[in-house]
Scaffold this active site. Structure first.
Site, PDB file in Angstrom:
ATOM      1  N   ASP A 325      41.608  35.596  39.122  1.00  0.00           N
ATOM      2  CA  ASP A 325      41.108  35.754  40.084  1.00  0.00           C
ATOM      3  C   ASP A 325      39.702  36.968  40.555  1.00  0.00           C
ATOM      4  O   ASP A 325      39.554  37.165  39.216  1.00  0.00           O
ATOM      5  CB  ASP A 325      41.927  37.264  40.631  1.00  0.00           C
ATOM      6  CG  ASP A 325      43.543  36.008  40.844  1.00  0.00           C
ATOM      7  OD1 ASP A 325      44.182  35.484  41.383  1.00  0.00           O
ATOM      8  OD2 ASP A 325      44.742  37.156  40.531  1.00  0.00           O
ATOM      9  N   ASP A 598      52.065  34.418  42.524  1.00  0.00           N
ATOM     10  CA  ASP A 598      52.121  34.100  41.424  1.00  0.00           C
ATOM     11  C   ASP A 598      52.809  33.379  40.216  1.00  0.00           C
ATOM     12  O   ASP A 598      52.337  33.125  38.707  1.00  0.00           O
ATOM     13  CB  ASP A 598      50.968  34.925  41.093  1.00  0.00           C
ATOM     14  CG  ASP A 598      49.612  35.418  41.819  1.00  0.00           C
ATOM     15  OD1 ASP A 598      49.160  33.620  42.825  1.00  0.00           O
ATOM     16  OD2 ASP A 598      49.029  36.698  42.149  1.00  0.00           O
TER      17      ASP A 598
END
Length: 863
Positions: A325, A598
């Site tokens: 990320d 996620d």
């Protein structure tokens, strides 16, 4: 059925309690009374349990049998010596196991979940184990509930209680009735329970039971008798030891019968058989694995990487792609609202500026579109700037009430908050991706194009851009979606999130190690490319957006991810598609994530990496690693440490294989060829006194190989215990066996006494043992591995072993106990030189064989 140990607060009391919570002093008092908020961990091995396990080991039992036989034969000295060795061996094993357990205790403290608690009027994060009955704490989507409690305030809270009820459908929760009674006690809708999972919404909860008093604590007490299943690798090693154990038992039986039948000396046959059995049993395999993995996990935790499952340490060294990320991992996650842009103004935020009314209106509705207690960095940045610039005006609206939330979704990348003012009028504020806000505002093509042009100009500077709008509700119409409101675009808010200083170097190091770094973000494509370029990520192939990923088929996506390393406007569900596409290409994938959605991608990745601070409990449970301080450099450091741990574990497995070849051979072969017994039980145990500590001390603490992060990732099919490792061990051990057996045979042939020949062979075996350790530690590193702090354990063990052998040769009482005799200096020197040459040849040849098998340079043979 809900069970509340205390009467709920009255409405007046609740109002004060919710804002003030317990004082620190009162919380400390209750913690002393009720104890920590944790269920007794039945996984922990107490000292007594460790001792029980050691005393049941075959090696220990054979040692006791041998000591008993000597005592029966009247050899008090040798019997007591073996009994002493039995105590020392127990102490060594207990030391190693307790060392591992202490490392695991440290990990348990590090991995303890956190809770957001109201204490003395402040919201603070504390370890969940410090929560006490009466505490007021927050729960939110993706978190595990920290204690049993009653709901005092909530926004659309839904909880998965399947671990208690078996029912997979989430349960909606409501606020405890304000009348002072908990409502229908048969209805759990006002109560939440420890360890259940919040799947939607958030709530303020009053804790009523902690630790073993919770419902899940009651279940935990019933688990005390259930043993944890071993991992496949542990099962494989135990099976290997069991095979050797059965083989040793068969050989021992044959030796006893043959020796007793042919020579009539049953007792000597039994002692020889016991020596062979102890020599053939490689019980160090599973112990070395346990010690390495627990201490390896502890070493990873010291660099802020928490390994939740030991198997992930093995996977770390073979990662070929890191998908990370942007926000909080590559950047500092320290958002600052730096620009506000409207149709008639573009203002950079700085102290002392006086922005025009349109910019103040934009900021006002940006504040209204941010949750008041939000943990989101952009919300906090907006609220912080708003409290500074709007103080003293009527734009902060302290009397407005939050009526409804429309959260961000995959279909609409924007969130909207509905507020009701004192007159009952509804006001709507929305912020989100500029494309989504443009859709809500129904912009005409020209204005939309102008908006997106401004967005790109800001994104090209590496800024993260959100659009802000205000809306009105249709009179008398109940709305079910943000699209039902009439929105007006107010402008753009651009945030600056600086890149972490350590990132460019870490990305360069990862790429040098043959690991591709891919960045995944929900930001605008231009922002993603700008940040990626600054971080050193390959941006030449351009960027793939979430929409692109959705539109591609499996084959096209797999082909695209061979080149593209920047992914923008990606939703969590699309992360899973990326992981699967990379896996189809044969990559070993490490993936970071923090949200509930996620979890599938984290689980599908070979190495799932959850965020320790902003990550949800669901993400942490799905991941194999937890990044405690969320710095990308820690991931690369974890890979470095994982490679080192795996290298050293391979080395110790090779060494254990190697040393058991001469140990078993010297106990068995002299008997088969009609020579007097060479290895008696006491000699085997003396050798084991060296083997056990070096397995967990010298090898575990060995330095990393140079070029560790310059070599390509390890192949996924290159397992921990493979034929290459076994052949290396057999080759090294075979040379040492040949040398020591030759020394024994030649000494006898030259007319030396049996005790002299035995002394020369055992001293040679001990030197060869220490040289095997040193040689394997040096593989891939060079002789410098035996210098410095890393080598302190090796030299300590070598010094103790050398001093013990010297004492055994020169002290008459010890010589008699060990059946030794003092050799001449010439014989001793020739024996040691022979062993040194043989071990050197064995290590060189094994490295050459491995080099031929792998095709890698000899400097990499530590892999």
């Amino acid at each position: 059925m809900a069970t509340l140990p205390a009467e709920p607060l009255s409405a007046a009391q609740a109002s004060t309690s919710l804002t003030q919570g317990l004082s620190d002093a009162e919380a400390a008092r209750r913690l002393h009374v009720h104890g920590p908020n944790e269920v007794l961990d039945h996984e922990q091995r107490s000292l007594l349990r460790t001792l029980r396990g050691v005393l049941a080991e075959p090696m220990f039992l054979m040692l006791l049998v041998a000591a008993g036989i000597y005592l029966v034969l009247g050899d008090l000295g040798e019997g007591l010596l073996l009994a002493f060795f039995a105590v020392v061996s127990v102490a060594l094993v207990v030391f190693q196991e307790r060392r591992s357990e202490h490392a695991l205790d440290a990990l348990r403290v590090l991995s303890s979940p956190k809770a957001r608690v109201v204490r003395s009027g402040r919201v603070v994060r504390i370890p969940s184990r410090e929560l006490v009955p009466g505490d007021i704490f927050w729960v939110a989507e993706g978190e595990r509930v920290a204690a049993d409690g009653v709901v005092r305030d909530t926004v659309a809270l839904r909880v998965d209680e399947s671990l208690l009820t078996g029912e997979s459908v989430p349960v909606g929760k409501r606020v405890l009735t304000p009348s002072g009674s908990p409502g229908d006690r048969d209805d759990d809708s006002e109560c939440v329970y420890a360890s259940t999972l919040v799947v939607a919404g958030r709530a303020l909860v009053e804790a009523v039971a902690t630790g073993s008093d919770t419902r899940v604590g009651g279940i935990g007490r019933s688990l005390a008798t259930i043993e944890t299943a071993p991992t496949p690798l542990e099962r494989h090693l135990r099976r290997l030891v069991r095979v050797f154990g059965v083989l040793a038992a068969m050989v021992c039986t044959v030796i006893v019968v043959t020796y007793g039948w042919l020579r009539g000396d049953w007792m000597q046959g039994l002692l020889s058989a016991l020596a062979i059995g102890m020599a053939m049993l490689p019980e160090e395999f599973p112990m070395a694995l346990a010690v390495f993995l627990s201490l390896g996990a502890w070493r990873l935790a010291k660099i802020q990487v928490l390994a939740r499952r030991p198997a992930v340490i093995e996977a770390l060294g073979s990662a070929t792609v890191l998908c990370v990320d942007k926000t909080g991992t590559l950047t500092e996650n320290r958002m600052r609202l730096s620009w506000l842009v409207t149709d008639d103004a573009e203002v950079q935020m700085a102290p002392g500026i006086n922005p025009p009314p349109s910019v103040l209106l934009l900021l006002e509705f940006a504040v209204l579109a941010s949750r008041p207690e939000s943990a989101d960095p952009m919300d906090r940045a907006v609220l912080s700037l708003g409290s500074t610039m709007l103080t003293g005006s009527d734009a902060l609206h302290p009397d407005w009430t939050l009526t409804r939330e429309f959260p961000l979704s995959a279909e609409l990348l924007a969130m909207s908050l509905a507020w009701t003012d004192g007159a009952g009028q509804l006001h709507i504020a929305a912020k989100g991706a500029p494309e989504a806000i443009a859709e809500l505002c129904h912009l005409d093509p020209i204005r939309k194009q102008t908006l997106l042009g401004r967005v790109k100009a800001l994104a090209d500077r590496g800024l993260r851009v959100l659009a802000v709008a205000r809306g009105a509700a249709p009179n008398g119409v109940e709305v079910g979606s943000p699209r039902d409101f009439a929105f007006e675009l107010l402008g753009l808010a651009a945030f600056h999130d600086p890149l972490r200083a350590s990132v460019p170097a870490a990305v360069a190091q990862a790429r040098e190690a043959g690991i591709a770094v891919a960045m995944i973000t929900g930001d605008h494509s231009a922002t993603a490319v700008a940040i990626g370029r600054e971080a050193g990520i390959d941006t030449e192939a351009g960027v793939l957006t979430g929409a692109d990923i959705e539109a591609m088929g499996e084959v096209a996506l797999a082909e695209a991810v061979r080149r593209v390393r920047v992914f923008a406007r990606v939703m969590p569900a699309q992360k899973l598609k990326l992981v699967l596409a990379l896996r189809r290409n044969g990559e070993t994938v490490a993936m970071t994530g923090d949200g509930v959605n996620d979890a599938p991608a984290l689980k599908a990745a070979h190495v799932g990496i959850a965020m320790g601070v902003r990550g949800t409990d669901v993400a942490r449970e799905a991941a194999g690693l937890v990044l405690l301080d969320e710095d990308f450099g820690r991931i690369v450091g974890g890979i470095r440490m994982g490679r080192r741990i795996f290298d050293n574990l391979r080395k110790v497995m090779t060494y254990i294989t190697a040393i058991h070849v001469p140990l078993a051979g010297l106990a068995l072969l002299p008997l088969l060829i009609g020579l007097p017994p060479l290895m008696l039980p006491v000699h085997v145990v003396l050798t084991e006194m060296v083997i056990d500590p070096v397995c967990s001390l010298a090898f575990e603490g060995a330095a990393e190989a140079p070029g560790l992060m310059q070599r390509p990732p390890r192949r996924t099919d290159d397992g921990l215990v493979g034929w290459s490792m076994l052949w290396q061990g057999l080759t090294q051990g075979g040379w040492l066996l040949a040398a020591t057996l030759a020394i024994y045979f030649v000494a006898l042939d030259l007319g030396r006494a049996v005790d002299v020949a035995r002394t020369l062979a055992v001293v040679g075996l001990t030197l060869g043992n220490l040289m095997l350790v040193g040689g394997n530690v040096c593989l891939g590193i060079g002789l410098k591995a035996l210098v410095g702090a890393h080598a302190r354990a090796y030299w300590t063990v070598a010094g103790i072993a050398g001093a013990t052998l010297a004492t055994a040769m020169w002290e008459p009482g010890m010589r008699q106990l060990l059946h030794f005799a003092l050799p001449t200096a010439t014989d001793l020197a020739l024996s040691l030189a022979t062993v040194a040459l043989a071990v050197g040849a064995g290590i060189t040849w094994s490295a050459w064989l491995n080099n031929r098998t792998t095709g890698l340079p000899s400097t990499l043979q530590g892999r």
